[in-house]
Design a protein around this motif. Sequence first.
Motif, PDB file in Angstrom:
ATOM      1  N   GLU A 149      20.529 -68.266 -52.991  1.00 21.34           N
ATOM      2  CA  GLU A 149      21.199 -67.015 -53.358  1.00 21.34           C
ATOM      3  C   GLU A 149      21.089 -65.986 -52.229  1.00 21.34           C
ATOM      4  O   GLU A 149      22.050 -65.251 -51.954  1.00 21.34           O
ATOM      5  CB  GLU A 149      20.616 -66.475 -54.666  1.00 21.34           C
ATOM      6  CG  GLU A 149      21.043 -67.298 -55.866  1.00 21.34           C
ATOM      7  CD  GLU A 149      20.237 -67.031 -57.128  1.00 21.34           C
ATOM      8  OE1 GLU A 149      19.239 -66.276 -57.076  1.00 21.34           O
ATOM      9  OE2 GLU A 149      20.601 -67.606 -58.168  1.00 21.34           O
ATOM     10  N   ALA A 150      19.928 -65.930 -51.564  1.00 20.24           N
ATOM     11  CA  ALA A 150      19.758 -65.011 -50.428  1.00 20.24           C
ATOM     12  C   ALA A 150      20.692 -65.415 -49.283  1.00 20.24           C
ATOM     13  O   ALA A 150      21.291 -64.556 -48.623  1.00 20.24           O
ATOM     14  CB  ALA A 150      18.308 -65.008 -49.961  1.00 20.24           C
ATOM     15  N   PHE A 151      20.819 -66.714 -49.060  1.00 19.59           N
ATOM     16  CA  PHE A 151      21.726 -67.206 -48.019  1.00 19.59           C
ATOM     17  C   PHE A 151      23.165 -66.831 -48.356  1.00 19.59           C
ATOM     18  O   PHE A 151      23.919 -66.367 -47.488  1.00 19.59           O
ATOM     19  CB  PHE A 151      21.563 -68.718 -47.866  1.00 19.59           C
ATOM     20  CG  PHE A 151      22.354 -69.334 -46.747  1.00 19.59           C
ATOM     21  CD1 PHE A 151      22.496 -68.707 -45.517  1.00 19.59           C
ATOM     22  CD2 PHE A 151      22.948 -70.568 -46.909  1.00 19.59           C
ATOM     23  CE1 PHE A 151      23.222 -69.298 -44.471  1.00 19.59           C
ATOM     24  CE2 PHE A 151      23.677 -71.166 -45.877  1.00 19.59           C
ATOM     25  CZ  PHE A 151      23.812 -70.529 -44.678  1.00 19.59           C
ATOM     26  N   ALA A 152      23.550 -66.994 -49.633  1.00 20.51           N
ATOM     27  CA  ALA A 152      24.905 -66.628 -50.067  1.00 20.51           C
ATOM     28  C   ALA A 152      25.157 -65.141 -49.835  1.00 20.51           C
ATOM     29  O   ALA A 152      26.234 -64.750 -49.369  1.00 20.51           O
ATOM     30  CB  ALA A 152      25.107 -66.990 -51.535  1.00 20.51           C
ATOM     31  N   SER A 153      24.175 -64.313 -50.136  1.00 18.49           N
ATOM     32  CA  SER A 153      24.323 -62.861 -49.921  1.00 18.49           C
ATOM     33  C   SER A 153      24.474 -62.536 -48.440  1.00 18.49           C
ATOM     34  O   SER A 153      25.284 -61.689 -48.067  1.00 18.49           O
ATOM     35  CB  SER A 153      23.109 -62.118 -50.488  1.00 18.49           C
ATOM     36  OG  SER A 153      23.079 -62.228 -51.883  1.00 18.49           O
ATOM     37  N   ALA A 154      23.693 -63.212 -47.607  1.00 15.44           N
ATOM     38  CA  ALA A 154      23.786 -62.987 -46.164  1.00 15.44           C
ATOM     39  C   ALA A 154      25.155 -63.418 -45.632  1.00 15.44           C
ATOM     40  O   ALA A 154      25.747 -62.731 -44.788  1.00 15.44           O
ATOM     41  CB  ALA A 154      22.675 -63.734 -45.439  1.00 15.44           C
ATOM     42  N   LEU A 155      25.665 -64.535 -46.134  1.00 16.80           N
ATOM     43  CA  LEU A 155      26.993 -64.996 -45.716  1.00 16.80           C
ATOM     44  C   LEU A 155      28.067 -64.004 -46.139  1.00 16.80           C
ATOM     45  O   LEU A 155      28.967 -63.685 -45.360  1.00 16.80           O
ATOM     46  CB  LEU A 155      27.288 -66.377 -46.309  1.00 16.80           C
ATOM     47  CG  LEU A 155      26.513 -67.543 -45.720  1.00 16.80           C
ATOM     48  CD1 LEU A 155      26.682 -68.782 -46.592  1.00 16.80           C
ATOM     49  CD2 LEU A 155      26.926 -67.818 -44.297  1.00 16.80           C
ATOM     50  N   GLU A 156      27.957 -63.496 -47.352  1.00 16.62           N
ATOM     51  CA  GLU A 156      28.941 -62.525 -47.844  1.00 16.62           C
ATOM     52  C   GLU A 156      28.897 -61.248 -47.010  1.00 16.62           C
ATOM     53  O   GLU A 156      29.940 -60.700 -46.639  1.00 16.62           O
ATOM     54  CB  GLU A 156      28.663 -62.203 -49.310  1.00 16.62           C
ATOM     55  CG  GLU A 156      29.713 -61.321 -49.938  1.00 16.62           C
ATOM     56  CD  GLU A 156      29.456 -61.082 -51.414  1.00 16.62           C
ATOM     57  OE1 GLU A 156      29.850 -60.002 -51.888  1.00 16.62           O
ATOM     58  OE2 GLU A 156      28.883 -61.952 -52.082  1.00 16.62           O
ATOM     59  N   ALA A 157      27.693 -60.784 -46.694  1.00 16.76           N
ATOM     60  CA  ALA A 157      27.556 -59.575 -45.875  1.00 16.76           C
ATOM     61  C   ALA A 157      28.139 -59.800 -44.485  1.00 16.76           C
ATOM     62  O   ALA A 157      28.834 -58.932 -43.941  1.00 16.76           O
ATOM     63  CB  ALA A 157      26.087 -59.169 -45.776  1.00 16.76           C
ATOM     64  N   THR A 158      27.882 -60.960 -43.913  1.00 18.66           N
ATOM     65  CA  THR A 158      28.402 -61.284 -42.583  1.00 18.66           C
ATOM     66  C   THR A 158      29.926 -61.318 -42.597  1.00 18.66           C
ATOM     67  O   THR A 158      30.575 -60.773 -41.710  1.00 18.66           O
ATOM     68  CB  THR A 158      27.849 -62.637 -42.103  1.00 18.66           C
ATOM     69  OG1 THR A 158      26.424 -62.538 -42.024  1.00 18.66           O
ATOM     70  CG2 THR A 158      28.406 -63.024 -40.748  1.00 18.66           C
ATOM     71  N   SER A 159      30.486 -61.926 -43.624  1.00 18.51           N
ATOM     72  CA  SER A 159      31.942 -62.020 -43.731  1.00 18.51           C
ATOM     73  C   SER A 159      32.580 -60.637 -43.809  1.00 18.51           C
ATOM     74  O   SER A 159      33.648 -60.411 -43.233  1.00 18.51           O
ATOM     75  CB  SER A 159      32.308 -62.838 -44.973  1.00 18.51           C
ATOM     76  OG  SER A 159      33.688 -62.977 -45.071  1.00 18.51           O
TER      77      SER A 159
ATOM     78  N   ASP B 102      33.152 -69.489 -45.028  1.00 19.08           N
ATOM     79  CA  ASP B 102      33.688 -69.974 -46.306  1.00 19.08           C
ATOM     80  C   ASP B 102      33.111 -71.349 -46.660  1.00 19.08           C
ATOM     81  O   ASP B 102      32.782 -71.602 -47.823  1.00 19.08           O
ATOM     82  CB  ASP B 102      35.216 -70.066 -46.265  1.00 19.08           C
ATOM     83  CG  ASP B 102      35.903 -68.720 -46.404  1.00 19.08           C
ATOM     84  OD1 ASP B 102      35.221 -67.718 -46.720  1.00 19.08           O
ATOM     85  OD2 ASP B 102      37.127 -68.671 -46.179  1.00 19.08           O
ATOM     86  N   LEU B 103      33.002 -72.236 -45.671  1.00 16.99           N
ATOM     87  CA  LEU B 103      32.450 -73.570 -45.907  1.00 16.99           C
ATOM     88  C   LEU B 103      31.027 -73.471 -46.429  1.00 16.99           C
ATOM     89  O   LEU B 103      30.680 -74.072 -47.448  1.00 16.99           O
ATOM     90  CB  LEU B 103      32.491 -74.401 -44.621  1.00 16.99           C
ATOM     91  CG  LEU B 103      31.720 -75.727 -44.668  1.00 16.99           C
ATOM     92  CD1 LEU B 103      32.370 -76.697 -45.658  1.00 16.99           C
ATOM     93  CD2 LEU B 103      31.635 -76.342 -43.288  1.00 16.99           C
ATOM     94  N   PHE B 104      30.194 -72.704 -45.754  1.00 12.66           N
ATOM     95  CA  PHE B 104      28.803 -72.605 -46.179  1.00 12.66           C
ATOM     96  C   PHE B 104      28.671 -71.833 -47.486  1.00 12.66           C
ATOM     97  O   PHE B 104      27.810 -72.168 -48.317  1.00 12.66           O
ATOM     98  CB  PHE B 104      27.930 -72.013 -45.075  1.00 12.66           C
ATOM     99  CG  PHE B 104      27.601 -73.018 -44.011  1.00 12.66           C
ATOM    100  CD1 PHE B 104      26.659 -74.008 -44.228  1.00 12.66           C
ATOM    101  CD2 PHE B 104      28.261 -72.995 -42.796  1.00 12.66           C
ATOM    102  CE1 PHE B 104      26.363 -74.962 -43.267  1.00 12.66           C
ATOM    103  CE2 PHE B 104      27.974 -73.941 -41.828  1.00 12.66           C
ATOM    104  CZ  PHE B 104      27.027 -74.926 -42.052  1.00 12.66           C
TER     105      PHE B 104
ATOM    106  N   ALA C 238      25.829 -76.148 -54.457  1.00 10.12           N
ATOM    107  CA  ALA C 238      24.413 -76.539 -54.563  1.00 10.12           C
ATOM    108  C   ALA C 238      23.765 -75.813 -55.742  1.00 10.12           C
ATOM    109  O   ALA C 238      23.020 -76.425 -56.524  1.00 10.12           O
ATOM    110  CB  ALA C 238      23.679 -76.234 -53.262  1.00 10.12           C
ATOM    111  N   LEU C 239      24.050 -74.524 -55.879  1.00  6.28           N
ATOM    112  CA  LEU C 239      23.511 -73.770 -57.014  1.00  6.28           C
ATOM    113  C   LEU C 239      24.040 -74.334 -58.329  1.00  6.28           C
ATOM    114  O   LEU C 239      23.306 -74.442 -59.315  1.00  6.28           O
ATOM    115  CB  LEU C 239      23.855 -72.285 -56.880  1.00  6.28           C
ATOM    116  CG  LEU C 239      23.068 -71.526 -55.806  1.00  6.28           C
ATOM    117  CD1 LEU C 239      23.676 -70.153 -55.567  1.00  6.28           C
ATOM    118  CD2 LEU C 239      21.601 -71.415 -56.194  1.00  6.28           C
ATOM    119  N   GLU C 240      25.304 -74.710 -58.332  1.00 11.59           N
ATOM    120  CA  GLU C 240      25.910 -75.315 -59.518  1.00 11.59           C
ATOM    121  C   GLU C 240      25.221 -76.633 -59.862  1.00 11.59           C
ATOM    122  O   GLU C 240      24.917 -76.904 -61.024  1.00 11.59           O
ATOM    123  CB  GLU C 240      27.401 -75.534 -59.268  1.00 11.59           C
ATOM    124  CG  GLU C 240      28.164 -76.103 -60.433  1.00 11.59           C
ATOM    125  CD  GLU C 240      29.637 -76.283 -60.079  1.00 11.59           C
ATOM    126  OE1 GLU C 240      30.070 -77.441 -59.916  1.00 11.59           O
ATOM    127  OE2 GLU C 240      30.334 -75.262 -59.974  1.00 11.59           O
TER     128      GLU C 240
END
Length: 137
Positions: free
Chosen positions: A34-44, A81-83, A90-92
């Motif tokens: 979840e932290a990785f997802a947040s970091a990816l969203e912030a980067t995007s 987007d891929l990651f 993976a969370l699913e």
Amino acid sequence: EKEDDEEEEGDDNHGEDGHANSDAATAAERKALEAFASALEATSGRYSLRGAALAEALQECAPPHDRFTAMLVASEQRTIDLFSEAVRLALEALATQHGATAEKKRKLSGNDDDARMLRSQAEELVSAYMKIRHPSR
């Protein structure tokens, strides 16, 4: 020999096969994803070239510097987007293994063919991840 047995018994984050499988380990894994997802969203969200401006800069008639910059940004966005999709899948998978309901699929950027390809690549990535992290599941 006795010391080895005691170590294994005391390690509650790993099962007999040495892989993370306890509720605590899964919770920590989910938190990291979840932290990785947040970091990816912030980067995007940090890209100033996006949307219509990105599409315009990708046109053949755009100045070469703008077009090449846009190509790089589009490539980086696709990687994000891929990651992001892989993390969601993976969370699913982790949630499904623990009886939770799956999250709703998100709409991927790009045309339908590109979105299908990206989803397929993300599924392959998650499949490999799950085989490594959770081989017995």
